[in-house]
Scaffold this motif. Sequence first.
Motif, PDB file in Angstrom:
ATOM      1  N   PHE A  31       0.847  -1.194   0.000  1.00  0.00           N
ATOM      2  CA  PHE A  31       0.000   0.000   0.000  1.00  0.00           C
ATOM      3  C   PHE A  31       0.886   1.248   0.000  1.00  0.00           C
ATOM      4  O   PHE A  31       1.955   1.267   0.603  1.00  0.00           O
ATOM      5  N   CYS A  32       0.412   2.279  -0.671  1.00  0.00           N
ATOM      6  CA  CYS A  32       1.162   3.530  -0.774  1.00  0.00           C
ATOM      7  C   CYS A  32       1.276   4.189   0.599  1.00  0.00           C
ATOM      8  O   CYS A  32       0.285   4.354   1.306  1.00  0.00           O
ATOM      9  N   ALA A  33       2.505   4.565   0.966  1.00  0.00           N
ATOM     10  CA  ALA A  33       2.727   5.219   2.257  1.00  0.00           C
ATOM     11  C   ALA A  33       2.121   6.619   2.267  1.00  0.00           C
ATOM     12  O   ALA A  33       1.876   7.191   3.327  1.00  0.00           O
ATOM     13  N   ASN A  34       1.870   7.175   1.089  1.00  0.00           N
ATOM     14  CA  ASN A  34       1.323   8.533   1.004  1.00  0.00           C
ATOM     15  C   ASN A  34      -0.202   8.543   1.065  1.00  0.00           C
ATOM     16  O   ASN A  34      -0.784   9.314   1.817  1.00  0.00           O
ATOM     17  N   CYS A  35      -0.860   7.631   0.278  1.00  0.00           N
ATOM     18  CA  CYS A  35      -2.324   7.733   0.173  1.00  0.00           C
ATOM     19  C   CYS A  35      -3.044   6.429   0.502  1.00  0.00           C
ATOM     20  O   CYS A  35      -4.280   6.414   0.548  1.00  0.00           O
ATOM     21  N   GLY A  36      -2.322   5.338   0.721  1.00  0.00           N
ATOM     22  CA  GLY A  36      -2.963   4.091   1.131  1.00  0.00           C
ATOM     23  C   GLY A  36      -3.485   3.223   0.002  1.00  0.00           C
ATOM     24  O   GLY A  36      -3.967   2.113   0.231  1.00  0.00           O
TER      25      GLY A  36
ATOM     26  N   THR B  21       4.867   1.551  -7.759  1.00  0.00           N
ATOM     27  CA  THR B  21       4.287   2.856  -8.082  1.00  0.00           C
ATOM     28  C   THR B  21       2.847   2.897  -7.609  1.00  0.00           C
ATOM     29  O   THR B  21       2.127   1.901  -7.692  1.00  0.00           O
ATOM     30  N   CYS B  22       2.422   4.054  -7.123  1.00  0.00           N
ATOM     31  CA  CYS B  22       1.039   4.243  -6.712  1.00  0.00           C
ATOM     32  C   CYS B  22       0.233   4.755  -7.910  1.00  0.00           C
ATOM     33  O   CYS B  22       0.570   5.796  -8.469  1.00  0.00           O
ATOM     34  N   PRO B  23      -0.829   4.032  -8.305  1.00  0.00           N
ATOM     35  CA  PRO B  23      -1.606   4.474  -9.466  1.00  0.00           C
ATOM     36  C   PRO B  23      -2.430   5.729  -9.177  1.00  0.00           C
ATOM     37  O   PRO B  23      -2.850   6.406 -10.106  1.00  0.00           O
ATOM     38  N   ARG B  24      -2.655   6.056  -7.896  1.00  0.00           N
ATOM     39  CA  ARG B  24      -3.485   7.225  -7.574  1.00  0.00           C
ATOM     40  C   ARG B  24      -2.648   8.508  -7.469  1.00  0.00           C
ATOM     41  O   ARG B  24      -2.883   9.455  -8.181  1.00  0.00           O
ATOM     42  N   CYS B  25      -1.634   8.501  -6.558  1.00  0.00           N
ATOM     43  CA  CYS B  25      -0.887   9.758  -6.348  1.00  0.00           C
ATOM     44  C   CYS B  25       0.458   9.759  -7.071  1.00  0.00           C
ATOM     45  O   CYS B  25       1.200  10.733  -7.003  1.00  0.00           O
ATOM     46  N   ARG B  26       0.777   8.658  -7.761  1.00  0.00           N
ATOM     47  CA  ARG B  26       1.983   8.567  -8.602  1.00  0.00           C
ATOM     48  C   ARG B  26       3.281   8.533  -7.812  1.00  0.00           C
ATOM     49  O   ARG B  26       4.360   8.693  -8.392  1.00  0.00           O
TER      50      ARG B  26
HETATM   51 ZN   LIG Z   1      -0.391   6.989  -3.356  1.00  0.00          ZN
END
Ligand SMILES: [Zn+2]
Length: 318
Positions: free
Chosen positions: A142-147, A160-165
């Motif tokens: 899971f993305c540490a920035n947005c989950g 890579t996070c598909p939401r916040c990149r």
């Molecule tokens: Zn993210």
Amino acid sequence: MAEPNTFTGVALDRAADGRRRDDDWVAAQRAHAGARVLRAGTAGIAAADGRLVLDPTTPGEDAVLLGLDAAGPLFTEDEDPPPPDRTRRPVLIGAGGRRGEAPRPSPGRFGLREAATVLPAGEAALAGYAAGLLNWHRGHRFCANCGEPTTPREAGFSRTCPRCRTEHHPRVDPVVIMLVVDGDRVLLGRQAAWPAGRYSALAGFVGPGESLEEAVAREVEEEAGVTIGPPRYSSSQPWPFPSSLMLGFEADYAGGELGGVDPELEDVRWFTRAQVRDAAGHDAAWTETGDEGSALLLPPSSAIARSLIDRWLESDIV
Ligand SMILES: [Zn+2]
């Protein structure tokens, strides 16, 4: 001469340059006739007859490219990735559930500590490298920035996070480990959870805004209450439990009385060269327990702490 540290000596071209970002190149590696897969999971790393098992097969979509050797690309694949559950920490590969706990014996699978002592050096290093990368994937779904759930990239060298990149890269946690010496005596400490009699070099994580030298001096003061002269770098060791890099130092005692404040340490004391030399005749296993009040039990030879101690003992030979 001291032996190279356990978990060092991976003889692979890691392709950690632009090639991993080239999707066509990565696809060609997955389809390569010489591709092999090292399987690993919660029970450990695939091994048989004291050697790693490199399966000559087509790697799966989530297989991580470790690198290339003369035979072709070598991948590693997590055979039982834990379900993506946000309420639980994923268990680690081959290291057991909780910290310091060995995995249950499993046919055809080596735990990492077993791998360190049984496998040839280059294969133990490969096992540590594979487990280190797969454990990072287990812990960074899971993305540490947005989950949001993240997606592996660069044949497993990033997510890579598909939401916040945000791009996430495999992390390595620096730990300083140091032998404080004072002529013919050396400072060793023990944690309460360790087997009776076991003492080792002092150690601790490097903090933000801190140099290695500063971390060594701070940890020694916290753990033992004494001050030291300038630390001398010795060697380093990847320590895949789960992602440490042990940075070994030796430092001369400068002053102060023993009396640390670190609650993790049960005892810190000086040992004489004769006491340490006696104990060094025996390579104790991780789980070996000394008798209560028995002689000193040193760390096993697979630990950098033992390399530091052995090197100090050798320095006396003229
Ligand atoms: Zn993210």
